[in-house]
Design a protein around this motif. Structure first.
Motif, mmCIF file in Angstrom:
data_model
loop_
_atom_site.group_PDB
_atom_site.id
_atom_site.type_symbol
_atom_site.label_atom_id
_atom_site.label_comp_id
_atom_site.label_asym_id
_atom_site.label_seq_id
_atom_site.Cartn_x
_atom_site.Cartn_y
_atom_site.Cartn_z
ATOM 1 N N ARG A 100 -8.986 -2.165 0.032
ATOM 2 C CA ARG A 100 -8.269 -1.130 -0.720
ATOM 3 C C ARG A 100 -7.713 -0.026 0.162
ATOM 4 O O ARG A 100 -6.570 0.401 -0.025
ATOM 5 C CB ARG A 100 -9.209 -0.495 -1.753
ATOM 6 C CG ARG A 100 -9.551 -1.371 -2.930
ATOM 7 C CD ARG A 100 -10.371 -0.567 -3.921
ATOM 8 N NE ARG A 100 -10.836 -1.392 -5.029
ATOM 9 C CZ ARG A 100 -11.592 -0.930 -6.026
ATOM 10 N NH1 ARG A 100 -11.939 0.343 -6.038
ATOM 11 N NH2 ARG A 100 -11.981 -1.725 -7.000
ATOM 12 N N GLU A 101 -8.504 0.458 1.124
ATOM 13 C CA GLU A 101 -8.136 1.701 1.797
ATOM 14 C C GLU A 101 -7.876 1.550 3.296
ATOM 15 O O GLU A 101 -6.780 1.825 3.772
ATOM 16 C CB GLU A 101 -9.249 2.751 1.580
ATOM 17 C CG GLU A 101 -9.622 2.977 0.112
ATOM 18 C CD GLU A 101 -8.448 3.447 -0.725
ATOM 19 O OE1 GLU A 101 -7.500 4.028 -0.160
ATOM 20 O OE2 GLU A 101 -8.460 3.224 -1.949
ATOM 21 N N PRO A 104 -4.902 -1.188 4.663
ATOM 22 C CA PRO A 104 -3.513 -0.726 4.535
ATOM 23 C C PRO A 104 -3.184 0.473 5.411
ATOM 24 O O PRO A 104 -2.094 0.528 6.009
ATOM 25 C CB PRO A 104 -3.412 -0.368 3.041
ATOM 26 C CG PRO A 104 -4.427 -1.225 2.383
ATOM 27 C CD PRO A 104 -5.558 -1.321 3.357
ATOM 28 N N LEU A 105 -4.106 1.434 5.517
ATOM 29 C CA LEU A 105 -3.826 2.624 6.323
ATOM 30 C C LEU A 105 -3.663 2.274 7.799
ATOM 31 O O LEU A 105 -2.715 2.718 8.456
ATOM 32 C CB LEU A 105 -4.942 3.651 6.146
ATOM 33 C CG LEU A 105 -4.863 4.553 4.911
ATOM 34 C CD1 LEU A 105 -6.100 5.431 4.803
ATOM 35 C CD2 LEU A 105 -3.608 5.410 4.940
ATOM 36 N N SER A 206 -1.845 -3.844 -3.525
ATOM 37 C CA SER A 206 -1.685 -4.115 -2.088
ATOM 38 C C SER A 206 -0.251 -4.507 -1.759
ATOM 39 O O SER A 206 0.326 -4.038 -0.764
ATOM 40 C CB SER A 206 -2.641 -5.227 -1.651
ATOM 41 O OG SER A 206 -3.986 -4.818 -1.781
ATOM 42 N N LYS A 209 1.877 -1.371 -1.980
ATOM 43 C CA LYS A 209 1.705 -0.524 -0.799
ATOM 44 C C LYS A 209 2.500 -1.069 0.382
ATOM 45 O O LYS A 209 3.120 -0.302 1.137
ATOM 46 C CB LYS A 209 0.227 -0.431 -0.424
ATOM 47 C CG LYS A 209 -0.619 0.437 -1.346
ATOM 48 C CD LYS A 209 -2.052 0.492 -0.871
ATOM 49 C CE LYS A 209 -2.895 1.406 -1.744
ATOM 50 N NZ LYS A 209 -4.303 1.496 -1.282
ATOM 51 N N GLY A 213 5.667 1.029 1.124
ATOM 52 C CA GLY A 213 5.347 1.701 2.380
ATOM 53 C C GLY A 213 6.194 1.213 3.536
ATOM 54 O O GLY A 213 6.685 2.010 4.341
ATOM 55 N N ASN A 254 -0.588 5.792 -0.159
ATOM 56 C CA ASN A 254 -1.816 5.015 -0.293
ATOM 57 C C ASN A 254 -2.841 5.726 -1.161
ATOM 58 O O ASN A 254 -3.427 5.130 -2.071
ATOM 59 C CB ASN A 254 -2.403 4.735 1.091
ATOM 60 C CG ASN A 254 -1.793 3.529 1.756
ATOM 61 O OD1 ASN A 254 -2.270 2.415 1.616
ATOM 62 N ND2 ASN A 254 -0.712 3.742 2.476
ATOM 63 N N SER A 258 -4.043 4.529 -4.972
ATOM 64 C CA SER A 258 -5.466 4.283 -5.179
ATOM 65 C C SER A 258 -6.029 5.189 -6.262
ATOM 66 O O SER A 258 -6.827 4.762 -7.112
ATOM 67 C CB SER A 258 -6.232 4.485 -3.872
ATOM 68 O OG SER A 258 -5.817 3.559 -2.887
#
Length: 263
Positions: A100-101, A104-105, A206, A209, A213, A254, A258
């Motif tokens: 989740r976090e 992607p970051l 996802s 993003k 993104g 992001n 979320s």
């Protein structure tokens, strides 16, 4: 202080307006791909951009994913009971932390640091030496040559980076389990437990993003590069401003997605 906040807000509003303008220009240029000659030119430039932005980042992405997999696994052993339900607890822990976090970051940061900076520098150099005028003189659209390859390649690159970052983390985590967990967990049962934690909503988030993104990062790099003026130092300033904006905007995207979906 209020004056400074107002200036920054106005500047970011101008950047967002410019990015929206580039988005509209990209959509308006897409019909040119119906022409075979222009489509061949685009396809060559798209493959080059996809290779540079997505595939060449695999090595650094893999190294960070391996380190993260070991770190997450060690933290899981410190907070999750080592019993028969360990695999289910870890699958939930992995899905929240990595899928989740963190995944992607980190993938977005790698794309910004490697590829977006290069695109901004390339665009800045071309703008500095007025090479766009040369393209227009030979009846070649700069939007077709520079905008569309980045517009399509960056979102796809980020989606690929999401995929193999999570994949490497999964295999690294399983390797750590094999070394330290005395439970006879098989790779298939480990993957099955992870897949049970993934919902359709998380897959959609996802993909969103990655696509939004990647598009935002690519268009921002083009925007800042194209706004280089007559001084050579404008190129380095454009790279710095571009990276700052991309990191902030991608982080907000992001966290915002979320927060809206999972909380």
């Amino acid at each position: 202080m209020l004056n400074s906040i107002g200036r920054h807000t106005q500047r970011y509003a101008g950047v967002l307006t410019g990015i929206i303008g580039l988005l509209g220009l990209a959509l308006n240029t897409c019909p040119q791909l119906l022409k075979p000659q222009r489509r061949r030119i685009f396809w060559l430039l798209f493959k080059r951009q996809l290779f540079n932005s997505g595939l060449r980042a695999a090595s650094i992405n893999t190294m960070i994913a391996v380190l993260l997999g070991v770190f997450v696994m060690s933290k899981a052993y410190s907070v999750i009971p080592n019993n028969a339900q360990f695999i289910d607890y870890y699958a939930q822990f992995f899905n929240i932390m990595v899928n989740r976090e963190i995944g992607p970051l980190i993938s977005g940061i790698i794309l910004i640091a490697r590829s977006a900076s290069a695109v901004t520098a390339e665009m800045g150099q071309m703008q500095l030496y007025r090479q766009f005028d040369a393209l227009s003189a030979v009846n070649m659209s700069p939007a077709l040559v520079f905008l569309l390859p980045v517009f399509f390649a960056f979102p796809l690159s980020l989606l690929l980076m999401f995929f193999y970052f999570n994949l490497i983390c999964i295999f690294t985590s399983y390797a750590v389990i094999e070394l330290y967990h005395a439970g006879g967990i098989t790779l298939m049962s480990f993957i099955r437990a992870l897949l049970e934690q993934v919902t359709v909503t998380e897959v959609v988030v996802s993909i969103t993003k990655a696509l939004v993104g990647g598009c935002l990062i690519g268009l921002a790099s083009l925007y800042f590069g194209y706004n280089v003026r007559d001084r050579f130092t404008d190129v380095s300033r454009a790279i710095s401003n571009s990276n700052t904006f991309q990191l902030f905007a991608f982080f907000v995207l992001n966290v915002g997605l979320s927060y809206l979906v999972y909380l």
